[in-house]
Design a protein around this motif. Sequence first.
Motif, PDB file in Angstrom:
ATOM      1  N   TYR A 109       0.838  -1.200   0.000  1.00 21.72           N
ATOM      2  CA  TYR A 109       0.000   0.000   0.000  1.00 21.72           C
ATOM      3  C   TYR A 109       0.878   1.257   0.000  1.00 21.72           C
ATOM      4  O   TYR A 109       0.557   2.247  -0.642  1.00 21.72           O
ATOM      5  CB  TYR A 109      -0.945   0.019   1.205  1.00 21.72           C
ATOM      6  CG  TYR A 109      -1.766   1.276   1.248  1.00 21.72           C
ATOM      7  CD1 TYR A 109      -2.773   1.482   0.310  1.00 21.72           C
ATOM      8  CD2 TYR A 109      -1.497   2.279   2.166  1.00 21.72           C
ATOM      9  CE1 TYR A 109      -3.504   2.659   0.300  1.00 21.72           C
ATOM     10  CE2 TYR A 109      -2.223   3.460   2.160  1.00 21.72           C
ATOM     11  CZ  TYR A 109      -3.224   3.644   1.228  1.00 21.72           C
ATOM     12  OH  TYR A 109      -3.941   4.808   1.215  1.00 21.72           O
ATOM     13  N   CYS A 110       1.994   1.186   0.732  1.00 26.25           N
ATOM     14  CA  CYS A 110       2.970   2.299   0.770  1.00 26.25           C
ATOM     15  C   CYS A 110       4.324   1.751   0.355  1.00 26.25           C
ATOM     16  O   CYS A 110       4.684   0.635   0.713  1.00 26.25           O
ATOM     17  CB  CYS A 110       3.107   2.872   2.182  1.00 26.25           C
ATOM     18  SG  CYS A 110       1.633   3.593   2.858  1.00 26.25           S
ATOM     19  N   LYS A 143       1.868   6.343  -1.893  1.00 26.78           N
ATOM     20  CA  LYS A 143       0.757   5.583  -1.304  1.00 26.78           C
ATOM     21  C   LYS A 143      -0.292   5.297  -2.356  1.00 26.78           C
ATOM     22  O   LYS A 143      -0.500   6.090  -3.277  1.00 26.78           O
ATOM     23  CB  LYS A 143       0.081   6.387  -0.183  1.00 26.78           C
ATOM     24  CG  LYS A 143       0.895   6.567   1.047  1.00 26.78           C
ATOM     25  CD  LYS A 143       0.097   7.300   2.103  1.00 26.78           C
ATOM     26  CE  LYS A 143       0.899   7.450   3.373  1.00 26.78           C
ATOM     27  NZ  LYS A 143       0.114   8.100   4.432  1.00 26.78           N
ATOM     28  N   GLY A 144      -0.953   4.153  -2.213  1.00 29.60           N
ATOM     29  CA  GLY A 144      -2.053   3.816  -3.106  1.00 29.60           C
ATOM     30  C   GLY A 144      -1.580   3.528  -4.517  1.00 29.60           C
ATOM     31  O   GLY A 144      -0.561   2.862  -4.728  1.00 29.60           O
ATOM     32  N   THR A 145      -2.313   4.045  -5.495  1.00 25.18           N
ATOM     33  CA  THR A 145      -2.030   3.731  -6.900  1.00 25.18           C
ATOM     34  C   THR A 145      -0.586   4.005  -7.322  1.00 25.18           C
ATOM     35  O   THR A 145       0.021   3.165  -7.990  1.00 25.18           O
ATOM     36  CB  THR A 145      -3.033   4.465  -7.817  1.00 25.18           C
ATOM     37  OG1 THR A 145      -4.356   4.035  -7.469  1.00 25.18           O
ATOM     38  CG2 THR A 145      -2.783   4.156  -9.275  1.00 25.18           C
TER      39      THR A 145
END
Length: 179
Positions: A109-110, A143-145
């Motif tokens: 996620y990170c 973070k994320g995408t």
Amino acid sequence: MDAEEIRAIFRFSAQEKSIISSFEIQEELFLPFLLSLKSGGSWSYASEDTKSIAVKDVITYYNEESKTGYTLEKIYLFIDPEIIKEEGVVRRLEKCGEREERELVERPYCITLQAKRVILAEVNPDLRDIRVKELKKKHILLKGTPAYSAAHELEHLEKGEVKGIPMWNFEYVKEYAKK
């Protein structure tokens, strides 16, 4: 294509060559950046000596009163990136390259990346400009995408092919609406 459009393409190409040479980096290391800018997505490049990845992030600005907005694209170009830290696990479907179907993969996620050089481009469709600068910091937290994209491109550099579980290993489950 008319003459004015051809002249615009030549002007743009000249600006592109100038901005790339201003960083005094091997031109081929900018290939992921150029692909991300022109085709979208995130990309990677590797030679025997060095590697680079471009990771795209987007932020949409929207004015509720005027009902207008734009999506700013941030493209990070990492020269010789390394993973410093990963956190979390996200299961997601990804499609890569010439494969027809998406596959289930696990991504952090990170992700914190360190690179010899980090170049950031901000593409603003509202102003129709591309602002490019080298960042002083060499560690970037995504973070994320953008984190998934970075992990995907780094997997390409390490393993060549990105592999996951094909979608046909999923099962359909029919649900009925409650009355």
